[in-house]
Design a protein around this motif. Structure first.
Motif, PDB file in Angstrom:
ATOM      1  N   ALA A 143       0.840  -1.192   0.000  1.00  0.00           N
ATOM      2  CA  ALA A 143       0.000   0.000   0.000  1.00  0.00           C
ATOM      3  C   ALA A 143       0.878   1.246   0.000  1.00  0.00           C
ATOM      4  O   ALA A 143       1.881   1.307   0.721  1.00  0.00           O
ATOM      5  N   ALA A 144       0.497   2.231  -0.790  1.00  0.00           N
ATOM      6  CA  ALA A 144       1.191   3.525  -0.802  1.00  0.00           C
ATOM      7  C   ALA A 144       0.510   4.437   0.209  1.00  0.00           C
ATOM      8  O   ALA A 144      -0.667   4.764   0.068  1.00  0.00           O
ATOM      9  N   SER A 145       1.235   4.832   1.231  1.00  0.00           N
ATOM     10  CA  SER A 145       0.658   5.643   2.296  1.00  0.00           C
ATOM     11  C   SER A 145       0.532   7.106   1.895  1.00  0.00           C
ATOM     12  O   SER A 145       1.452   7.692   1.328  1.00  0.00           O
ATOM     13  N   VAL A 146      -0.618   7.694   2.230  1.00  0.00           N
ATOM     14  CA  VAL A 146      -0.825   9.138   2.119  1.00  0.00           C
ATOM     15  C   VAL A 146      -1.255   9.647   3.490  1.00  0.00           C
ATOM     16  O   VAL A 146      -2.322   9.277   3.990  1.00  0.00           O
ATOM     17  N   GLY A 147      -0.390  10.446   4.104  1.00  0.00           N
ATOM     18  CA  GLY A 147      -0.730  11.060   5.377  1.00  0.00           C
ATOM     19  C   GLY A 147      -1.519  12.337   5.168  1.00  0.00           C
ATOM     20  O   GLY A 147      -1.588  12.882   4.062  1.00  0.00           O
ATOM     21  N   SER A 148      -2.103  12.826   6.230  1.00  0.00           N
ATOM     22  CA  SER A 148      -2.962  14.003   6.144  1.00  0.00           C
ATOM     23  C   SER A 148      -2.146  15.291   5.969  1.00  0.00           C
ATOM     24  O   SER A 148      -0.922  15.311   6.130  1.00  0.00           O
ATOM     25  N   TYR A 149      -2.841  16.365   5.671  1.00  0.00           N
ATOM     26  CA  TYR A 149      -2.231  17.696   5.607  1.00  0.00           C
ATOM     27  C   TYR A 149      -1.566  18.027   6.942  1.00  0.00           C
ATOM     28  O   TYR A 149      -0.484  18.624   6.989  1.00  0.00           O
ATOM     29  N   GLY A 150      -2.199  17.610   8.028  1.00  0.00           N
ATOM     30  CA  GLY A 150      -1.639  17.849   9.354  1.00  0.00           C
ATOM     31  C   GLY A 150      -0.309  17.159   9.561  1.00  0.00           C
ATOM     32  O   GLY A 150       0.553  17.656  10.289  1.00  0.00           O
ATOM     33  N   ASP A 155       2.751  19.645  13.234  1.00  0.00           N
ATOM     34  CA  ASP A 155       2.446  20.414  14.437  1.00  0.00           C
ATOM     35  C   ASP A 155       1.433  19.721  15.337  1.00  0.00           C
ATOM     36  O   ASP A 155       0.881  20.316  16.270  1.00  0.00           O
ATOM     37  N   GLY A 156       1.196  18.435  15.054  1.00  0.00           N
ATOM     38  CA  GLY A 156       0.237  17.680  15.856  1.00  0.00           C
ATOM     39  C   GLY A 156      -1.195  17.814  15.404  1.00  0.00           C
ATOM     40  O   GLY A 156      -2.086  17.192  15.985  1.00  0.00           O
ATOM     41  N   SER A 157      -1.462  18.613  14.341  1.00  0.00           N
ATOM     42  CA  SER A 157      -2.854  18.835  13.930  1.00  0.00           C
ATOM     43  C   SER A 157      -3.484  17.608  13.273  1.00  0.00           C
ATOM     44  O   SER A 157      -4.698  17.551  13.125  1.00  0.00           O
ATOM     45  N   GLU A 158      -2.664  16.623  12.914  1.00  0.00           N
ATOM     46  CA  GLU A 158      -3.244  15.375  12.432  1.00  0.00           C
ATOM     47  C   GLU A 158      -3.983  14.662  13.556  1.00  0.00           C
ATOM     48  O   GLU A 158      -4.792  13.760  13.312  1.00  0.00           O
ATOM     49  N   GLY A 161      -7.239  17.611  13.868  1.00  0.00           N
ATOM     50  CA  GLY A 161      -8.055  17.926  12.696  1.00  0.00           C
ATOM     51  C   GLY A 161      -8.349  19.401  12.545  1.00  0.00           C
ATOM     52  O   GLY A 161      -9.155  19.792  11.690  1.00  0.00           O
ATOM     53  N   ASP A 162      -7.697  20.229  13.333  1.00  0.00           N
ATOM     54  CA  ASP A 162      -7.943  21.672  13.290  1.00  0.00           C
ATOM     55  C   ASP A 162      -6.915  22.337  12.383  1.00  0.00           C
ATOM     56  O   ASP A 162      -5.777  22.580  12.792  1.00  0.00           O
ATOM     57  N   TYR A 163      -7.314  22.644  11.166  1.00  0.00           N
ATOM     58  CA  TYR A 163      -6.420  23.265  10.204  1.00  0.00           C
ATOM     59  C   TYR A 163      -6.639  24.778  10.088  1.00  0.00           C
ATOM     60  O   TYR A 163      -5.950  25.445   9.321  1.00  0.00           O
ATOM     61  N   GLU A 194      -4.324   7.557   5.345  1.00  0.00           N
ATOM     62  CA  GLU A 194      -4.250   7.196   6.758  1.00  0.00           C
ATOM     63  C   GLU A 194      -4.434   8.381   7.702  1.00  0.00           C
ATOM     64  O   GLU A 194      -4.151   9.524   7.357  1.00  0.00           O
ATOM     65  N   THR A 195      -4.894   8.045   8.922  1.00  0.00           N
ATOM     66  CA  THR A 195      -5.004   9.021  10.006  1.00  0.00           C
ATOM     67  C   THR A 195      -5.766  10.261   9.537  1.00  0.00           C
ATOM     68  O   THR A 195      -5.363  11.393   9.800  1.00  0.00           O
ATOM     69  N   ILE A 196      -6.874  10.043   8.851  1.00  0.00           N
ATOM     70  CA  ILE A 196      -7.697  11.155   8.351  1.00  0.00           C
ATOM     71  C   ILE A 196      -8.405  11.787   9.551  1.00  0.00           C
ATOM     72  O   ILE A 196      -9.180  11.119  10.238  1.00  0.00           O
ATOM     73  N   PRO A 197      -8.152  13.078   9.821  1.00  0.00           N
ATOM     74  CA  PRO A 197      -8.644  13.651  11.077  1.00  0.00           C
ATOM     75  C   PRO A 197      -9.974  14.386  10.993  1.00  0.00           C
ATOM     76  O   PRO A 197     -10.514  14.787  12.024  1.00  0.00           O
ATOM     77  N   ASN A 198     -10.485  14.597   9.775  1.00  0.00           N
ATOM     78  CA  ASN A 198     -11.732  15.349   9.667  1.00  0.00           C
ATOM     79  C   ASN A 198     -12.482  14.997   8.381  1.00  0.00           C
ATOM     80  O   ASN A 198     -11.932  14.379   7.470  1.00  0.00           O
ATOM     81  N   LYS A 199     -13.714  15.398   8.347  1.00  0.00           N
ATOM     82  CA  LYS A 199     -14.598  15.111   7.210  1.00  0.00           C
ATOM     83  C   LYS A 199     -14.136  15.843   5.954  1.00  0.00           C
ATOM     84  O   LYS A 199     -14.245  15.314   4.846  1.00  0.00           O
ATOM     85  N   LEU A 200     -13.628  17.049   6.116  1.00  0.00           N
ATOM     86  CA  LEU A 200     -13.198  17.853   4.971  1.00  0.00           C
ATOM     87  C   LEU A 200     -12.105  17.152   4.173  1.00  0.00           C
ATOM     88  O   LEU A 200     -12.153  17.108   2.937  1.00  0.00           O
ATOM     89  N   GLU A 201     -11.133  16.566   4.871  1.00  0.00           N
ATOM     90  CA  GLU A 201     -10.034  15.911   4.162  1.00  0.00           C
ATOM     91  C   GLU A 201     -10.495  14.619   3.503  1.00  0.00           C
ATOM     92  O   GLU A 201     -10.053  14.281   2.403  1.00  0.00           O
ATOM     93  N   ALA A 202     -11.410  13.913   4.142  1.00  0.00           N
ATOM     94  CA  ALA A 202     -11.975  12.717   3.515  1.00  0.00           C
ATOM     95  C   ALA A 202     -12.689  13.081   2.221  1.00  0.00           C
ATOM     96  O   ALA A 202     -12.556  12.391   1.194  1.00  0.00           O
TER      97      ALA A 202
END
Length: 346
Positions: A143-150, A155-158, A161-163, A194-202
């Motif tokens: 699997a090719a991993s894609v981490g969140s914007y956080g 900065d721990g925002s992952e 979920g507060d961007y 992975e580690t999707i922290p909010n609905k917006l990023e999903a």
């Protein structure tokens, strides 16, 4: 098996077909924490690139960790691209072309580990390819991993979920677009968001997959700190529904979440999707974004972590592994537990 073979089947049924035709009793083992093991092998990850730093400095260590997890019984290994972004590499003075090459390299290293493991099986003298309860000749996915914007922000925002209000759906799509394109053509079997922290990023991921005509499958994996919502406070039901509605998504689940929350999250996800459910919790420790370190927990040890596995299976999970601070020992115990369950059923 690379992306061409993966594209030969419907993306939405890719994981279901893998479980049905390639996995004993319809369960699969996912690998465990990468950074923990890289550090154990001597890597210094105090860097905004985190484990992705090793793609530049020590890809051999990444390969070694992948092999450790394969030898522990994992059937799915996840590339070291979680924190590997074009923007992050460019911030280190690396050109865009070199950054894209490093993204592809993350999948190549995982594929090399799979090839080495498969060659060992071919050369082995094990009777029927079975040793210590493991099927050494099992089919393995990369699997090719894609981490969140956080994760890129480091900065721990992952984990919150507060961007901020300035980050929009289009901001996230533009940020992830080229990385997703590169990884989709890297030879990976599927993409693990992975580690999707909010609905917006999903939602951003779902739209990107459709807009770019991504041909390989994906899974969406969220994180939670209360067993009810994702870390931003968005409903896990709403987030899982976004994954359910995307034709490219082949599995939905939870990662980097304390084990005690997993059972209730599986139950919630099952209400809105018929896709396979993947869970790979962390050790139960908590990440401190300010200190950039994990705060130890007395919640459970390795044996206690594994004791949850049967409950997760009964709740509806079919792919189980570990995330941050879990080790090959954890994955070996999960693999052994699944083999024992299979033996009892048969």
């Amino acid at each position: 098996m690379g992306h061409a073979a993966a594209a030969a089947t419907e993306p939405s049924s890719f994981i279901s077909d893998f479980l049905r035709y390639s996995c004993e009793d319809g369960y699969a083992v996912v690998d465990g924490g990468l950074a923990t093991e890289l550090e154990r092998h001597g890597a210094d990850l105090h860097d905004p690139l985190w484990s992705a730093k090793c793609l530049i400095t020590s890809p051999h260590l990444i390969r070694r960790v992948h092999l450790d997890y394969l030898e522990a019984g994992a059937s799915i290994i996840i590339s070291a691209s979680y924190q590997a972004t074009i923007q992050g590499f460019e911030g280190r003075g690396i050109s865009k072309d070199e950054a894209e090459a490093l993204l592809r390299r993350s999948v190549e290293v995982a594929s090399e580990a799979r090839d080495i493991y498969s060659e060992r099986f071919t050369k082995s003298s094990w009777d029927g390819g079975i040793a210590n309860g493991q099927n050494l000749g099992r089919r393995i996915l990369v699997a090719a991993s894609v981490g969140s914007y956080g994760a890129y922000l480091a900065d721990g925002s992952e984990y919150s979920g507060d961007y901020g209000e300035t980050v929009t759906l289009e901001t996230l799509k533009d940020f992830h677009r080229r990385r997703v394109q590169v990884l989709a053509e890297s030879g990976a079997d599927f993409i693990a968001f992975e580690t999707i922290p909010n609905k917006l990023e999903a939602k951003a991921y779902g739209e990107l997959l459709e807009e770019e005509g991504i041909q390989i499958p994906a899974w969406f994996s969220f994180n939670s700190k209360d067993g009810i919502n994702v870390v931003s406070g968005d409903s896990i039901l709403e987030c899982a529904s976004i994954a359910e509605s995307c034709s490219r998504v082949a599995a939905v689940g939870i990662n980097c979440t304390a084990p005690r929350y997993i059972h209730s999250l599986i139950s919630s996800i099952k209400k809105v999707t018929s896709k396979p459910i993947v869970v790979y919790p962390n050790s139960g420790e908590t990440y401190d974004g300010f200190r950039k370190d994990w705060v130890k927990s007395t919640e459970l040890g390795e044996e206690d972590f594994v004791s949850y596995v049967e409950r997760w299976l009964e709740a509806g999970a079919s792919l189980i592994g570990g995330c941050c601070r879990t080790t090959p020992k954890t994955i070996k115990a999960i693999s052994k537990g699944l083999s024992t369950k299979s033996a009892r059923l048969n």
